[in-house]
Design an enzyme around this catalytic site. Structure first.
Site, short mmCIF file in Angstrom:
data_model
loop_
_atom_site.label_atom_id
_atom_site.label_comp_id
_atom_site.label_asym_id
_atom_site.label_seq_id
_atom_site.Cartn_x
_atom_site.Cartn_y
_atom_site.Cartn_z
N HIS A 199 51.33 35.17 36.66
CA HIS A 199 50.84 36.39 36.55
C HIS A 199 50.60 37.02 37.70
O HIS A 199 50.53 37.93 38.15
CB HIS A 199 51.19 36.70 35.06
CG HIS A 199 52.27 36.28 34.07
ND1 HIS A 199 51.54 36.22 33.30
CD2 HIS A 199 53.31 37.58 34.17
CE1 HIS A 199 52.87 36.44 32.08
NE2 HIS A 199 53.92 36.60 33.15
N ARG A 239 61.28 34.37 39.62
CA ARG A 239 60.83 33.15 39.98
C ARG A 239 62.15 31.49 40.42
O ARG A 239 62.44 30.59 40.70
CB ARG A 239 61.08 32.62 38.12
CG ARG A 239 59.24 32.56 37.81
CD ARG A 239 58.80 32.83 36.74
NE ARG A 239 60.01 33.33 35.59
CZ ARG A 239 58.93 33.82 34.85
NH1 ARG A 239 58.47 32.96 33.91
NH2 ARG A 239 59.78 34.84 33.44
N SER A 246 54.73 31.98 30.17
CA SER A 246 54.02 32.09 29.36
C SER A 246 55.06 30.76 28.52
O SER A 246 54.04 30.31 27.39
CB SER A 246 54.06 33.62 28.36
OG SER A 246 53.34 34.57 29.17
#
Ligand code: ADP
Length: 160
Positions: free
Chosen positions: A17, A90, A128
């Site tokens: 991030h 990603r 995450s």
């Protein structure tokens, strides 16, 4: 003033991030990282904790603001007079979902453009969820999150 919004759950904020926030901040006058509150999901960290952790690891980015919002990002962008949404990509697996989101947001707010920023090769595996899974087994998360928040994450998630 060109304002970009980087939305997400940031539960918790990772090096992936921060990389996207750093790179976006070089392209826009102001970048807003916004923690979107999803009432149907139970996050690990509260909204306030997530906002505070983002602030702690992005103090070096002068034109970054951190905020939270309950509602649609399309409406948030209107409120902030922002015309760009930055999403990190990603892998191919991110694409289908982001594609749908981008097209929907365009209908909800035609003045808002979604732009995709390619992940840094170093972080293309990182999410995450991965951080939470490793922390849950008291694993080493040094490679994945900034040192300023590492202990707080472990303290919260690791088995007692
Ligand atoms: P996560 O999938 O990690 O829970 P979020 O919902 O918090 O992600 O993601 C917010 C934004 O950050 C999304 O645009 C997401 O694609 C992007 N992002 C998250 N991790 C990375 C990474 N490692 N590299 C690039 N972009 C990322």
């Amino acid at each position: 003033m060109k304002i970009a919004i980087c939305p997400g759950s940031f539960d918790p904020v990772t090096k992936g991030h921060v990389d996207i926030l750093e790179r976006s901040s070089k392209l826009f006058d102001k970048v807003i990282a916004v923690v979107l509150v999803n009432p149907t999901k139970t996050p690990t960290f509260t909204t306030e904790e997530r906002v505070e952790m983002i602030k702690r690891v992005t103090g070096h980015i002068p034109n970054l603001e951190v905020d939270s919002y309950t509602g649609l990002v399309a409406d948030y962008a209107k409120m902030k007079n922002a015309h760009t949404l930055i999403k990190g990509l990603r892998a191919v697996t991110d694409f289908e979902y982001e594609f749908q989101q981008a097209l929907t947001n365009k209908i909800l707010n035609p003045d808002l453009e979604t732009m995709f920023m390619m992940t840094n090769q170093k972080y293309m595996y990182l999410s995450s969820t991965i951080v939470r899974q490793i922390a849950a087994f008291d694993g080493d998360i040094t490679e994945f999150v900034l040192p300023e928040i590492k202990d707080d994450i472990l303290e919260r998630i690791k088995p007692k």
